[in-house]
Design a protein around this motif. Structure first.
Motif, PDB file in Angstrom:
ATOM      1  N   MET A 109       0.802  -1.205   0.000  1.00  0.00           N
ATOM      2  CA  MET A 109       0.000   0.000   0.000  1.00  0.00           C
ATOM      3  C   MET A 109       0.844   1.269   0.000  1.00  0.00           C
ATOM      4  N   GLY A 110       2.007   1.210   0.612  1.00  0.00           N
ATOM      5  CA  GLY A 110       2.865   2.379   0.688  1.00  0.00           C
ATOM      6  C   GLY A 110       3.411   2.781  -0.667  1.00  0.00           C
ATOM      7  N   LYS A 111       3.645   1.810  -1.537  1.00  0.00           N
ATOM      8  CA  LYS A 111       4.183   2.087  -2.869  1.00  0.00           C
ATOM      9  C   LYS A 111       3.159   2.831  -3.727  1.00  0.00           C
ATOM     10  N   THR A 112       1.907   2.428  -3.684  1.00  0.00           N
ATOM     11  CA  THR A 112       0.855   3.078  -4.469  1.00  0.00           C
ATOM     12  C   THR A 112       0.626   4.506  -3.995  1.00  0.00           C
ATOM     13  N   ASN A 113       0.686   4.703  -2.705  1.00  0.00           N
ATOM     14  CA  ASN A 113       0.457   6.024  -2.147  1.00  0.00           C
ATOM     15  C   ASN A 113       1.570   6.990  -2.554  1.00  0.00           C
ATOM     16  N   SER A 114       2.801   6.546  -2.577  1.00  0.00           N
ATOM     17  CA  SER A 114       3.902   7.429  -2.976  1.00  0.00           C
ATOM     18  C   SER A 114       3.868   7.709  -4.479  1.00  0.00           C
ATOM     19  N   SER A 115       3.386   6.759  -5.272  1.00  0.00           N
ATOM     20  CA  SER A 115       3.258   6.989  -6.720  1.00  0.00           C
ATOM     21  C   SER A 115       2.210   8.046  -7.010  1.00  0.00           C
ATOM     22  N   LEU A 116       1.096   8.004  -6.287  1.00  0.00           N
ATOM     23  CA  LEU A 116       0.053   9.015  -6.466  1.00  0.00           C
ATOM     24  C   LEU A 116       0.540  10.395  -6.048  1.00  0.00           C
ATOM     25  N   LYS A 117       1.282  10.431  -4.955  1.00  0.00           N
ATOM     26  CA  LYS A 117       1.824  11.702  -4.473  1.00  0.00           C
ATOM     27  C   LYS A 117       2.811  12.279  -5.482  1.00  0.00           C
ATOM     28  N   THR A 118       3.677  11.447  -6.035  1.00  0.00           N
ATOM     29  CA  THR A 118       4.642  11.892  -7.032  1.00  0.00           C
ATOM     30  C   THR A 118       3.934  12.387  -8.293  1.00  0.00           C
ATOM     31  N   SER A 119       2.905  11.662  -8.710  1.00  0.00           N
ATOM     32  CA  SER A 119       2.139  12.074  -9.896  1.00  0.00           C
ATOM     33  C   SER A 119       1.457  13.419  -9.674  1.00  0.00           C
ATOM     34  N   ALA A 120       0.898  13.616  -8.488  1.00  0.00           N
ATOM     35  CA  ALA A 120       0.236  14.885  -8.180  1.00  0.00           C
ATOM     36  C   ALA A 120       1.235  16.036  -8.172  1.00  0.00           C
ATOM     37  N   ILE A 121       2.417  15.790  -7.636  1.00  0.00           N
ATOM     38  CA  ILE A 121       3.449  16.839  -7.599  1.00  0.00           C
ATOM     39  C   ILE A 121       3.907  17.185  -9.014  1.00  0.00           C
ATOM     40  N   VAL A 122       4.081  16.180  -9.859  1.00  0.00           N
ATOM     41  CA  VAL A 122       4.514  16.422 -11.241  1.00  0.00           C
ATOM     42  C   VAL A 122       3.443  17.190 -12.001  1.00  0.00           C
ATOM     43  N   LEU A 123       2.189  16.795 -11.875  1.00  0.00           N
ATOM     44  CA  LEU A 123       1.103  17.503 -12.561  1.00  0.00           C
ATOM     45  C   LEU A 123       0.964  18.942 -12.063  1.00  0.00           C
ATOM     46  N   GLY A 124       1.131  19.152 -10.763  1.00  0.00           N
ATOM     47  CA  GLY A 124       1.096  20.506 -10.211  1.00  0.00           C
ATOM     48  C   GLY A 124       2.227  21.359 -10.743  1.00  0.00           C
ATOM     49  N   ALA A 125       3.418  20.780 -10.849  1.00  0.00           N
ATOM     50  CA  ALA A 125       4.574  21.518 -11.376  1.00  0.00           C
ATOM     51  C   ALA A 125       4.369  21.873 -12.850  1.00  0.00           C
ATOM     52  N   LEU A 126       3.802  20.945 -13.608  1.00  0.00           N
ATOM     53  CA  LEU A 126       3.526  21.229 -15.023  1.00  0.00           C
ATOM     54  C   LEU A 126       2.497  22.349 -15.178  1.00  0.00           C
ATOM     55  N   ALA A 127       1.447  22.312 -14.359  1.00  0.00           N
ATOM     56  CA  ALA A 127       0.427  23.365 -14.414  1.00  0.00           C
ATOM     57  C   ALA A 127       1.023  24.714 -14.030  1.00  0.00           C
ATOM     58  N   PHE A 128       1.849  24.724 -12.998  1.00  0.00           N
ATOM     59  CA  PHE A 128       2.497  25.959 -12.580  1.00  0.00           C
ATOM     60  C   PHE A 128       3.422  26.490 -13.676  1.00  0.00           C
ATOM     61  N   GLY A 129       4.168  25.609 -14.313  1.00  0.00           N
ATOM     62  CA  GLY A 129       5.049  26.013 -15.411  1.00  0.00           C
ATOM     63  C   GLY A 129       4.266  26.578 -16.590  1.00  0.00           C
ATOM     64  N   TRP A 130       3.144  25.953 -16.908  1.00  0.00           N
ATOM     65  CA  TRP A 130       2.309  26.439 -18.004  1.00  0.00           C
ATOM     66  C   TRP A 130       1.790  27.842 -17.709  1.00  0.00           C
ATOM     67  N   LEU A 131       1.294  28.057 -16.497  1.00  0.00           N
ATOM     68  CA  LEU A 131       0.791  29.386 -16.130  1.00  0.00           C
ATOM     69  C   LEU A 131       1.901  30.431 -16.145  1.00  0.00           C
ATOM     70  N   THR A 132       3.083  30.055 -15.721  1.00  0.00           N
ATOM     71  CA  THR A 132       4.212  30.978 -15.732  1.00  0.00           C
ATOM     72  C   THR A 132       4.560  31.405 -17.152  1.00  0.00           C
ATOM     73  N   ILE A 133       4.586  30.464 -18.063  1.00  0.00           N
ATOM     74  CA  ILE A 133       4.886  30.779 -19.470  1.00  0.00           C
ATOM     75  C   ILE A 133       3.783  31.645 -20.068  1.00  0.00           C
ATOM     76  N   GLU A 134       2.520  31.320 -19.771  1.00  0.00           N
ATOM     77  CA  GLU A 134       1.401  32.117 -20.286  1.00  0.00           C
ATOM     78  C   GLU A 134       1.490  33.566 -19.810  1.00  0.00           C
ATOM     79  N   LEU A 135       1.818  33.765 -18.555  1.00  0.00           N
ATOM     80  CA  LEU A 135       1.912  35.127 -18.026  1.00  0.00           C
ATOM     81  C   LEU A 135       3.145  35.864 -18.531  1.00  0.00           C
ATOM     82  N   ALA A 136       4.250  35.159 -18.674  1.00  0.00           N
ATOM     83  CA  ALA A 136       5.489  35.805 -19.106  1.00  0.00           C
ATOM     84  C   ALA A 136       5.420  36.261 -20.562  1.00  0.00           C
ATOM     85  N   PHE A 137       4.781  35.472 -21.414  1.00  0.00           N
ATOM     86  CA  PHE A 137       4.727  35.777 -22.845  1.00  0.00           C
ATOM     87  C   PHE A 137       3.350  36.240 -23.289  1.00  0.00           C
ATOM     88  N   LYS A 138       2.554  36.780 -22.377  1.00  0.00           N
ATOM     89  CA  LYS A 138       1.175  37.167 -22.678  1.00  0.00           C
ATOM     90  C   LYS A 138       1.055  38.138 -23.871  1.00  0.00           C
TER      91      LYS A 138
END
Length: 83
Positions: free
Chosen positions: A1-30
């Protein structure tokens, strides 16, 4: 169970970082992105720029010129002593 939980956490962090990066690029090059998007929306995808006739691009000064290459009224009122 611990392995699945850490995979979900890692996936959420990666998706959050991608969303943050996308918003940063959108604002910088608006400004540039807005210009590009408006140009794309104004363009006609059915018209090929290579198919435009060159006769349409002739300026009115050349069309109405009197043949001396300087444009003009086309009535030949200028004296022309060239041969």
């Amino acid at each position: 169970m611990g392995k699945t939980n850490s995979s979900l956490k890692t996936s959420a962090i990666v998706l959050g970082a991608l969303a943050f990066g996308w918003l940063t690029i959108e604002l910088a090059f608006k400004p540039w992105l807005d210009k590009a998007r408006s140009a794309i929306s104004k363009s006609d995808p059915t018209q090929d720029p290579d198919d435009i006739d060159t006769d349409d691009k002739i300026s009115p000064a050349v069309e109405t010129g009197d043949g001396d290459g300087e444009g003009g009224s086309g009535d030949g009122s200028k004296s022309d002593d060239r041969i």
